[in-house]
Every structure is written in structure tokens, then in C-alpha cells.
Design an enzyme around this catalytic site. Structure first.
Site, mmCIF file in Angstrom:
data_model
loop_
_atom_site.group_PDB
_atom_site.id
_atom_site.type_symbol
_atom_site.label_atom_id
_atom_site.label_comp_id
_atom_site.label_asym_id
_atom_site.label_seq_id
_atom_site.Cartn_x
_atom_site.Cartn_y
_atom_site.Cartn_z
ATOM 1 C CG ASP A 8 41.100 30.924 -13.201
ATOM 2 O OD1 ASP A 8 41.219 30.551 -14.373
ATOM 3 O OD2 ASP A 8 41.958 31.620 -12.616
ATOM 4 C CG LEU A 9 44.679 25.558 -13.598
ATOM 5 C CD1 LEU A 9 44.455 24.408 -12.629
ATOM 6 C CD2 LEU A 9 45.183 25.019 -14.945
ATOM 7 C CG ASP A 10 46.924 29.159 -15.087
ATOM 8 O OD1 ASP A 10 47.716 28.278 -14.719
ATOM 9 O OD2 ASP A 10 46.456 29.217 -16.244
ATOM 10 N NE ARG A 48 49.696 29.446 -24.967
ATOM 11 C CZ ARG A 48 49.781 28.174 -25.351
ATOM 12 N NH1 ARG A 48 50.383 27.860 -26.481
ATOM 13 N NH2 ARG A 48 49.275 27.210 -24.600
ATOM 14 C CB ALA A 114 42.029 31.449 -20.324
ATOM 15 C CE LYS A 144 38.337 32.192 -17.424
ATOM 16 N NZ LYS A 144 39.193 31.695 -16.334
HETATM 17 C C1 BG6 Z 1 45.072 31.831 -17.903
HETATM 18 C C2 BG6 Z 1 46.217 32.578 -17.279
HETATM 19 O O1 BG6 Z 1 44.550 30.931 -16.979
HETATM 20 O O2 BG6 Z 1 45.491 31.115 -19.044
HETATM 21 C C3 BG6 Z 1 46.917 33.449 -18.310
HETATM 22 O O3 BG6 Z 1 45.732 33.394 -16.230
HETATM 23 C C4 BG6 Z 1 47.325 32.604 -19.506
HETATM 24 O O4 BG6 Z 1 48.036 34.047 -17.723
HETATM 25 C C5 BG6 Z 1 46.092 31.900 -20.072
HETATM 26 O O5 BG6 Z 1 47.916 33.404 -20.513
HETATM 27 C C6 BG6 Z 1 46.420 31.001 -21.262
HETATM 28 O O6 BG6 Z 1 47.187 29.932 -20.798
HETATM 29 P P1 BG6 Z 1 48.061 28.966 -21.679
HETATM 30 O O7 BG6 Z 1 48.585 27.970 -20.679
HETATM 31 O O8 BG6 Z 1 47.168 28.330 -22.688
HETATM 32 O O9 BG6 Z 1 49.123 29.792 -22.319
HETATM 33 MG MG MG Z 2 43.522 32.825 -13.111
#
Ligand code: BG6
Ligand code: MG
Length: 219
Positions: A8-10, A48, A114, A144
Site C-alpha cells: 500500500d502507499l499512504d 476518495r 486506492a 478496498k
Molecule cells: C488511500 C488513502 O491510500 O487513498 C485514503 O489511505 C485516500 O486516505 C485514498 O482517501 C484515495 O486517495 P486519493 O489520493 O485518490 O484521494
Molecule cells: Mg494506507
């Protein structure tokens, strides 16, 4: 002996979870909705669109489709502004070494995020080239906890789900990995990520030679 390593990234590779939180909190405030840390935990890993739906649900608010789109754009602008200065120094402790060790062992590496901002973020961090496959919010239709993002990543790498290992900081992501039949490694708090097969605070807390342990681990 090989497995697909899916990250996963964030909140796993980079500490952007705090910026998502700030941006959602400001967005919620603009709608007159109070938004807590506990609620934010439930938004981690969530797309999002689904995040805004949940915030509206919790705040008992309905808005038009037009305003909904505006609010999503507003949140993303705020978020992009907060991550403007991201660079290599923002990679979470131990992650870079872990990725390099995998490369050294010729193990396949994928991103399963995501986020629709995943590719530019990996570029900012200077580690995009370490990923053999990138699946992000622009590539999947089901968010997810649906396992689509991880299943797509492992099949693109040419591996079975049961030979895949997922690194996740979110409850939704751990559930997605488990549903896919993949080994789930949680990064964060044990109390929150109790559904994961194993949990560490950081990559730096993993025992010596943990990659080999994982290569011999079965779900
Ligand atoms: C996920 C984050 O990786 O990506 C969420 O944990 C975030 O917090 C989601 O809402 C969507 O990300 P983005 O950058 O497309 O708004
Ligand atoms: Mg994450």
C-alpha cells in the site's frame, strides 16, 4: 523461492495519512461536520468517493451531485497543496532498505493503492522505478475492502494470491488482503490492525532476515 510483495502507499511507504486526515477534516468542517481521529481510521485505505460518502453519512448531510464533485475536487486540491514538498526524506523508516533488499533477492514488487495520486507521489519520493507493477485508484473499479486492487497486482506480476504478501496500514486494506487469501502484514497499531497476520509499528521493527521468514510463510 519467490512471492509477490504488494505495498500500500499512504501510511505504509510514505506518511501521507496525516495529510489526508487534515484535508478531510477541513472539508468536513466546510460542510459543518465534525470529524474525529476514530472516524479517520475508518477512512484509511478508502477511496476518495467512498470517504466523502461516509463523512456525509456520519454528519447526516445530503448534497447535490454537483456539490459532491466540487467537494471531492476541493479535498484533493487541499491534499495536493499539503504534499507539495514531499521528497525522499518522507519515505517511512526502513521502507527504502526493505525494497532494496527485495530487489537484491530478485523478488517481484507491486504497489496496490486506492490513491489516484500514487504515481506522482512515487516519483516525488524517487522510488517509482523499484516497482514492477503499479495498481492504483485510476486502475480499479472496486475500492478496498474489495480485493480487486491486490488481485490485479498479483496477477499482473504473474503470481497466485496465496503466494502474495500485502503490507497495509488500514483496516480496509488488511481485510482486502485477507479476502484475497494473501498474507497480510499490518503497519501500525496492533489494536486497530488485529485482523492482520502480523503487525509491526514500522519496517524497522521487523526481525532480522524477515524477508526470508516471509518467503517460507504460508497463509
Ligand atoms: C488511500 C488513502 O491510500 O487513498 C485514503 O489511505 C485516500 O486516505 C485514498 O482517501 C484515495 O486517495 P486519493 O489520493 O485518490 O484521494
Ligand atoms: Mg494506507
Amino acid at each position: 523461492n519467490k512471492k509477490a510483495f504488494i505495498f500500500d502507499l499512504d501510511g505504509v511507504i510514505v506518511d501521507t495519512a496525516k495529510f489526508h486526515f487534515i484535508a478531510w477534516q477541513r472539508l468536513a468542517a466546510s460542510l459543518g461536520i465534525n470529524f474525529t481521529h476514530e472516524e479517520n481510521e475508518q477512512l484509511k485505505g478508502v477511496s476518495r468517493v467512498n470517504s466523502l460518502k461516509k463523512i456525509l453519512e456520519w454528519g447526516n448531510k445530503t448534497i447535490t451531485a454537483e456539490v459532491f464533485q466540487e467537494k471531492m475536487d476541493q479535498k484533493n486540491e487541499e491534499y495536493l497543496d499539503l504534499i507539495k514538498t514531499l521528497d525522499t526524506s518522507d519515505i517511512m523508516p526502513g521502507v527504502h532498505n526493505f525494497l532494496l533488499e527485495l530487489k537484491d533477492k530478485n523478488q517481484p514488487i507491486a504497489l496496490g493503492s486506492a490513491s489516484k495520486n500514487a504515481r506522482p507521489i512515487l516519483e516525488k519520493l524517487g522510488i517509482k522505478n523499484l516497482f514492477d507493477v503499479i495498481v492504483d485508484g485510476t486502475n480499479v473499479t472496486k475500492a478496498k475492502p474489495d480485493p480487486e486492487v491486490f488481485l490485479s497486482a498479483c496477477s499482473q506480476l504473474g503470481y497466485h494470491a496465496h503466494d502474495s504478501i500485502v503490507f497495509e496500514d488500514s483496516v480496509a486494506g488488511v481485510q482486502a488482503a485477507n479476502t484475497a487469501g494473501m498474507i497480510s502484514i499490518g503497519l501500525g497499531e496492533k489494536d486497530i490492525l488485529h485482523e492482520a497476520d502480523e503487525v509491526f509499528n514500522h519496517f524497522t521493527d521487523m526481525p532480522e532476515d524477515y524477508i526470508n521468514t516471509l518467503l517460507n510463510k504460508n497463509k
